[in-house]
Design a protein around this motif. Structure first.
Motif, PDB file in Angstrom:
ATOM      1  N   VAL A   1       0.834  -1.200   0.000  1.00  0.00           N
ATOM      2  CA  VAL A   1       0.000   0.000   0.000  1.00  0.00           C
ATOM      3  C   VAL A   1       0.866   1.245   0.000  1.00  0.00           C
ATOM      4  CG1 VAL A   1      -1.653   1.334   1.358  1.00  0.00           C
ATOM      5  CG2 VAL A   1      -1.958  -1.130   1.095  1.00  0.00           C
ATOM      6  N   GLY A   2       1.937   1.203   0.794  1.00  0.00           N
ATOM      7  CA  GLY A   2       2.836   2.355   0.891  1.00  0.00           C
ATOM      8  C   GLY A   2       2.398   3.316   1.977  1.00  0.00           C
ATOM      9  N   MET A   3       3.056   3.276   3.147  1.00  0.00           N
ATOM     10  CA  MET A   3       2.732   4.191   4.233  1.00  0.00           C
ATOM     11  C   MET A   3       3.451   5.515   4.006  1.00  0.00           C
ATOM     12  SD  MET A   3       2.904   1.548   7.457  1.00  0.00           S
ATOM     13  CE  MET A   3       2.364   2.780   8.640  1.00  0.00           C
ATOM     14  N   ARG A   4       2.734   6.609   4.247  1.00  0.00           N
ATOM     15  CA  ARG A   4       3.271   7.946   4.004  1.00  0.00           C
ATOM     16  C   ARG A   4       3.365   8.728   5.313  1.00  0.00           C
ATOM     17  NH1 ARG A   4      -0.338   6.628   0.162  1.00  0.00           N
ATOM     18  NH2 ARG A   4      -2.049   7.583   1.296  1.00  0.00           N
ATOM     19  N   ASP A   5       4.315   9.672   5.368  1.00  0.00           N
ATOM     20  CA  ASP A   5       4.492  10.479   6.566  1.00  0.00           C
ATOM     21  C   ASP A   5       3.255  11.322   6.867  1.00  0.00           C
ATOM     22  OD1 ASP A   5       7.020   9.480   6.919  1.00  0.00           O
ATOM     23  OD2 ASP A   5       8.008  11.150   5.891  1.00  0.00           O
ATOM     24  N   SER A   6       2.500  11.683   5.833  1.00  0.00           N
ATOM     25  CA  SER A   6       1.317  12.516   6.033  1.00  0.00           C
ATOM     26  C   SER A   6       0.071  11.705   6.366  1.00  0.00           C
ATOM     27  CB  SER A   6       1.059  13.347   4.774  1.00  0.00           C
ATOM     28  OG  SER A   6       0.836  12.505   3.655  1.00  0.00           O
ATOM     29  N   GLY A   7       0.217  10.418   6.528  1.00  0.00           N
ATOM     30  CA  GLY A   7      -0.898   9.556   6.904  1.00  0.00           C
ATOM     31  C   GLY A   7      -1.429   8.779   5.725  1.00  0.00           C
ATOM     32  N   PRO A   8      -2.341   7.857   5.988  1.00  0.00           N
ATOM     33  CA  PRO A   8      -2.877   7.559   7.311  1.00  0.00           C
ATOM     34  C   PRO A   8      -1.897   6.746   8.155  1.00  0.00           C
ATOM     35  CG  PRO A   8      -3.786   6.036   5.720  1.00  0.00           C
ATOM     36  CD  PRO A   8      -2.971   7.028   4.932  1.00  0.00           C
TER      37      PRO A   8
END
Length: 507
Positions: free
Chosen positions: A444-451
């Motif tokens: 999915v790819g986790m991002r620093d800006s969420g979620p």
């Protein structure tokens, strides 16, 4: 072009846990698109037809193994894997020596030993009959099967009560009797607390927390999720209260009927007891000496207090975690999306979240009008162990990949602030659920800006999967790991609302 293959093993019964394990192993074969191991019931025959298979002449006791794969070699390999799993896991094993051959029916089992509990795990339409056979043989029953009509449950439990026998279930996923775990049970030390649970993962959560916080359980009696409903009237719960064992009783229930909950409190009068009644408001009275909570961790804390042990504070340090997460979260992200394998953990999260964030929609809603589909931007908690999500696929405790589609959808929604998940360990559960979850998160790819992903692990260091190792794996992947289910929900609420102080409230 996809390849479909199907094998029918005549008169080879495999219980539901065995079927789930076979299905999981087939799905792990590369290039397998769909795979299932099921018994030949009429409902399952329709499922196979819907999946594009031609099935005729199936019988209830036939084992059917079906696979859809991207190549013929992959389909053939999946069937070989299924055969290996079947042979290695139970009575069908041809390698079993004659003297250790497992009995094929209840009569053989009763004649061959001194057991006093029968575990029934057959398709729902046939489960009541097998349970009646066990009662006739003088056995207590752990009815693991679900989809048993409530009218059959009432008749079974009334008949059992007349003979001083327990019917634990239907859908009794967890029990520990005489130190032996049955169903999805965690490995915990023996101790002074007797757990009576109308909730499978609810039982697992409290027994794991009791162990983690220095106590233990004498036994866990899983009475079935409907025992505290108006129809069933807590028949087995009251019998379990009267049984011997345990210095303190800990009663756990999914949202019970209010009148039935009060009748259980009356039965506890004069005893040292704690009740975790999820989602109950408006109790008219609570007997002196009995304590009532609406979350599982608080119930364990009150139990430890009754035993004279220190009261742990699982909220310590979570405010700072919430503050850091909230400070980097994209401003449009305000919604919490809970994806649960445990029904009780889902209910508990909805109670905690709704008191801080407002309405929470669900496939198993707490109140009318909060069902699915939900409006855009709504808070949503899904019990992915419910039938609409498990028909034709393993339960998410067996195969965490069952959450993949919903996880992808939640993370792709720009309104999602927090994805809230449980990771349930113990016998019967997946060997590495955190590993599967982190692989899905990588895709999915986790991002620093969420979620953000907030997780909670139900289990102990003694479980086959090892709770500390599972927690470490989640943290390495960037998940925020809370010590209890209720605390995970509070942490999610604190991040979504940008109110870090919520994380350290009492649930």
């Amino acid at each position: 072009m996809e390849t479909r293959r199907l094998e029918v093993h005549r008169d080879m019964y495999v219980d539901s846990v065995g079927l789930l394990n076979v299905s999981r192993d087939m799905r792990n074969v590369p290039e397998v698109v769909w795979a299932n191991a099921i018994m030949g019931t009429p409902a399952n025959a329709e499922l196979l037809k819907d999946a594009g298979f031609e099935v005729e002449g199936l019988r209830v006791n036939d084992l059917v193994v079906a696979v859809v794969a991207e190549s013929d070699d992959a389909a053939r390999m999946a069937l070989e894997v299924a055969d290996q799993t079947i042979r290695a896991s139970g009575p069908a094993s041809e390698a079993s020596a004659p003297e250790t051959h497992a009995p094929r029916n209840l009569e053989e089992a009763v004649a061959g030993g001194d057991a006093n509990v029968a575990v029934v795990s057959v398709p729902g339409p046939y489960a009541a009959l097998e349970a009646h056979k066990a009662l006739t043989a003088g056995l207590h029953v752990l009815l693991f099967s679900d989809n048993v009509p409530v009218a059959d449950e009432v008749v079974l439990k009334r008949r059992a009560a007349e003979h001083g026998l327990l019917v634990m279930g239907p859908g009794a996923g967890t029990a520990m009797l005489g130190g032996v775990g049955l169903g999805f049970a965690n490995v915990v030390r023996r101790g002074p607390v007797r757990v009576i649970a109308a909730a499978g993962t609810g039982a697992q959560e409290v027994m794991a927390l009791l162990h983690r916080w220095g106590s233990g359980v004498s036994e866990v009696i899983g009475v079935g999720g409907r025992d505290l409903t108006r129809e069933v009237q807590a028949t087995v719960t009251r019998m379990a209260i009267e049984a011997e064992g345990g210095d303190v009783l800990l009663v756990v229930s999914k949202p019970p009927d209010l009148d039935v909950a009060e009748s259980v409190l009356d039965a506890l009068d004069g005893r040292r007891a704690v009740c975790a009644f999820i989602g109950v408001d408006g109790l008219s009275h609570v007997p002196e000496g009995v304590r009532v909570t609406s979350t599982l961790d608080q119930a364990v804390i009150e139990t430890l207090d009754l035993l004279g042990q220190d009261r742990p504070d699982p909220g310590v340090g979570l405010r700072a975690v919430a503050a850091r997460a909230a400070s980097t979260l994209d401003g449009a992200r305000r919604a919490v999306r809970g994806l649960f394998s445990g029904g009780t953990l889902c209910y508990e999260a909805m109670v905690v979240l709704s008191r801080r964030l407002g309405p929470v929609h669900s496939n198993t809603p707490l109140r009318e009008g909060l069902s699915l589909p939900a409006p855009d931007g709504a808070h949503i908690c899904l019990d992915l162990g419910e039938e609409e999500y498990t028909r034709g696929r393993p339960h998410p405790m067996i195969d965490p990949l069952a959450r993949a589609e919903e996880l992808q959808r939640a993370c792709a929604d720009p309104a999602t602030a927090v994805v809230l998940v449980d990771v349930v360990l113990g016998h019967g559960s997946h060997t590495d659920p955190a590993g599967v979850l982190t692989e899905m998160l990588d895709q999915v790819g986790m991002r620093d800006s969420g979620p953000f992903v907030v997780a909670h692990v139900v289990g102990t260091e003694l479980d086959p999967q090892s709770a500390p190792e599972q927690q470490a794996r989640l943290e390495e992947a960037g998940c925020l790991v809370a010590p209890t289910g209720a605390r995970a929900a509070l942490l999610a609420a604190a991040i979504a609302a940008r109110r870090p102080e919520l994380a350290e409230e009492i649930p």
